[in-house]
Design an enzyme around this catalytic site. Sequence first.
Site, PDB file in Angstrom:
ATOM      1  N   ARG A   1     -99.882  79.277 -25.357  1.00 47.23           N
ATOM      2  CA  ARG A   1    -101.433  78.086 -24.391  1.00 47.23           C
ATOM      3  C   ARG A   1    -101.691  77.847 -25.563  1.00 47.23           C
ATOM      4  O   ARG A   1    -101.917  75.972 -25.845  1.00 47.23           O
ATOM      5  CB  ARG A   1    -101.988  79.081 -23.581  1.00 47.23           C
ATOM      6  CG  ARG A   1    -103.080  78.973 -22.464  1.00 47.23           C
ATOM      7  CD  ARG A   1    -104.138  77.732 -23.304  1.00 47.23           C
ATOM      8  NE  ARG A   1    -105.291  79.183 -24.778  1.00 47.23           N
ATOM      9  CZ  ARG A   1    -106.068  78.316 -25.185  1.00 47.23           C
ATOM     10  NH1 ARG A   1    -106.489  77.154 -25.127  1.00 47.23           N
ATOM     11  NH2 ARG A   1    -106.553  79.562 -26.027  1.00 47.23           N
ATOM     12  N   ASP A   2    -102.743  78.243 -26.566  1.00 50.86           N
ATOM     13  CA  ASP A   2    -103.140  77.905 -27.527  1.00 50.86           C
ATOM     14  C   ASP A   2    -102.607  76.943 -28.504  1.00 50.86           C
ATOM     15  O   ASP A   2    -103.129  75.765 -28.962  1.00 50.86           O
ATOM     16  CB  ASP A   2    -104.218  79.074 -28.387  1.00 50.86           C
ATOM     17  CG  ASP A   2    -105.516  77.898 -29.201  1.00 50.86           C
ATOM     18  OD1 ASP A   2    -105.314  76.808 -29.215  1.00 50.86           O
ATOM     19  OD2 ASP A   2    -105.412  78.678 -29.725  1.00 50.86           O
TER      20      ASP A   2
ATOM     21  N   HIS B   1    -110.614  86.042 -33.042  1.00 47.66           N
ATOM     22  CA  HIS B   1    -109.343  85.013 -33.069  1.00 47.66           C
ATOM     23  C   HIS B   1    -109.602  84.154 -33.874  1.00 47.66           C
ATOM     24  O   HIS B   1    -110.275  83.182 -34.042  1.00 47.66           O
ATOM     25  CB  HIS B   1    -109.514  84.471 -31.720  1.00 47.66           C
ATOM     26  CG  HIS B   1    -108.840  83.324 -31.334  1.00 47.66           C
ATOM     27  ND1 HIS B   1    -107.667  82.965 -29.953  1.00 47.66           N
ATOM     28  CD2 HIS B   1    -108.324  81.483 -32.403  1.00 47.66           C
ATOM     29  CE1 HIS B   1    -107.330  81.534 -30.489  1.00 47.66           C
ATOM     30  NE2 HIS B   1    -107.524  80.947 -31.444  1.00 47.66           N
TER      31      HIS B   1
ATOM     32  N   CYS C   1    -107.646  74.424 -33.723  1.00 46.61           N
ATOM     33  CA  CYS C   1    -108.551  73.651 -34.058  1.00 46.61           C
ATOM     34  C   CYS C   1    -108.375  72.324 -34.899  1.00 46.61           C
ATOM     35  O   CYS C   1    -108.438  72.409 -35.966  1.00 46.61           O
ATOM     36  CB  CYS C   1    -110.085  74.264 -34.261  1.00 46.61           C
ATOM     37  SG  CYS C   1    -111.840  73.024 -33.682  1.00 46.61           S
TER      38      CYS C   1
END
Lengths: 289, 289
Positions: free
Chosen positions: A15-16, A207, A240
Amino acid sequence: MKGKKNITIVEVGPRDGLQNIAHFIPTSKKAEIINKMVDAGEKQIEFSSFVHPEWIPQLADVEQLYDLIKDRKNVTYRALVANEKGLERAIAIGVKSVVWVVAATDRGNLDNVNMTTEQSLELVRRTGKRLGDTGVKLCGIIACALGDPLEGDVPVKTVIEVSEAFQEAGATDISLADTIGIANPQKVRQMVTQLVEALPHVNWGIHLHNILGLGMANALAAWESGIATFESSVAGLGGCPYAPHQGGNIATEELVYLMATLGVDTGIDLGKLLETRDFVRSVVQSPLP
Amino acid sequence: MKGKKNITIVEVGPRDGLQNIAHFIPTSKKAEIINKMVDAGEKQIEFSSFVHPEWIPQLADVEQLYDLIKDRKNVTYRALVANEKGLERAIAIGVKSVVWVVAATDRGNLDNVNMTTEQSLELVRRTGKRLGDTGVKLCGIIACALGDPLEGDVPVKTVIEVSEAFQEAGATDISLADTIGIANPQKVRQMVTQLVEALPHVNWGIHLHNILGLGMANALAAWESGIATFESSVAGLGGCPYAPHQGGNIATEELVYLMATLGVDTGIDLGKLLETRDFVRSVVQSPLP
């Protein structure tokens, strides 16, 4: 060196990781990646996300992908949901675990989903009611829990309030996300120690990103402070794009290796995981059209 | 979080890093790299090695390089020596600090320099006598101090014996090298804690590799156990080609960042160091002929 002797790894790469790859990875390749993760011993996998395909076209195939995943019995597949429509789609195909991300700061939450933290928590509460006794598990992720890029340190009180809202909605697994990649061992210890003391019945997860090499140093600090659930991704995919220094999620293979040296059981075969890493790299670098 | 508030970083990239690059980097480029390191605030630099040019042709220009280095006043430039001829060459050009590597295991030392550990220590003793009051500083590195690839754990007693021989020869700075890249936070803590207790007057250093992401986790454990000198290389250049999992030296920029988050002063400007890293990468990837 006083952490728990068994930890849980939640693999978030499918997913990420894949949502951060510019191009679309074919559904069959995604399934192949996931099945290799399972073969290596991974037991919890965040396999995709139910968001509008226009937002994240890379994950538009979530239903088709779920169909291709084998071994539904021994592995928990969780999916991210971002609104009530996504939640209904997840329930419709029989997903057994859903996860909501709520930022600890209004700024972070507005940035992420254009709602205040309280507005998102209201959705979390409605999700708790909707899930009721469906047997679908609710997990919470608190974004910016270890700091906000603009607001700086986030008070532990704020993180506790968001956590309590998750708890009231039925979530027992709550993960602290270093969304912007500014965590460090000191900050991790301070925040985790206070949270574990304040809400001891939560199954706390974390996380982390690997910014300028701090990934495993932060993971070590988290483990020593009582964290027993780690989100990570094979090959360190994802992370990120707004972090001050480039860096992906912490890599599952590095976490498994660190834990092995600490005598901690992850249930994952490092050798097979390194093969999976190589496979992931080959798929991401040159996907078949 | 109880380490020293000031640490020393010994930059080993120009020696340990560049000797592991297959091709020869032009001397002027090496000097440019070193001068940028100095501009970023690095105060101790292992700039090259006095070994036979046939062994390590990449560093055959050690004398010419020393000539090109600026700022001899505020920075200590140390060089590796591997035999007495090399030692004389170092003294001849006015190098102020020389370093000997001796492995804690005979196997490791035979592998490295085709001598037993005791034979190398005899050379170290002769070096101590030779240096006498020349003002040239003697530093020691103990290879395989954190484990031997074949013999496994190395007894702390053995590491103490090698350290005492270095001390008797006049070395006050002794560095523990994780030569084969098998250190982990637990092992680092155990070894360092015992050594600091046994020989408290040594200025203990550590030379770590970043194997499967453990670099900064090991550095954190070392710092917390009392290590105040770290060997590292900008961009993580160098490392051991025989390590079980690939990985270079710990990166100076990552160490500086970790230490900054711990409130530890390194005297190095991270922004300038990241520019130096980018420059090093550009030179190593496409050297000018």
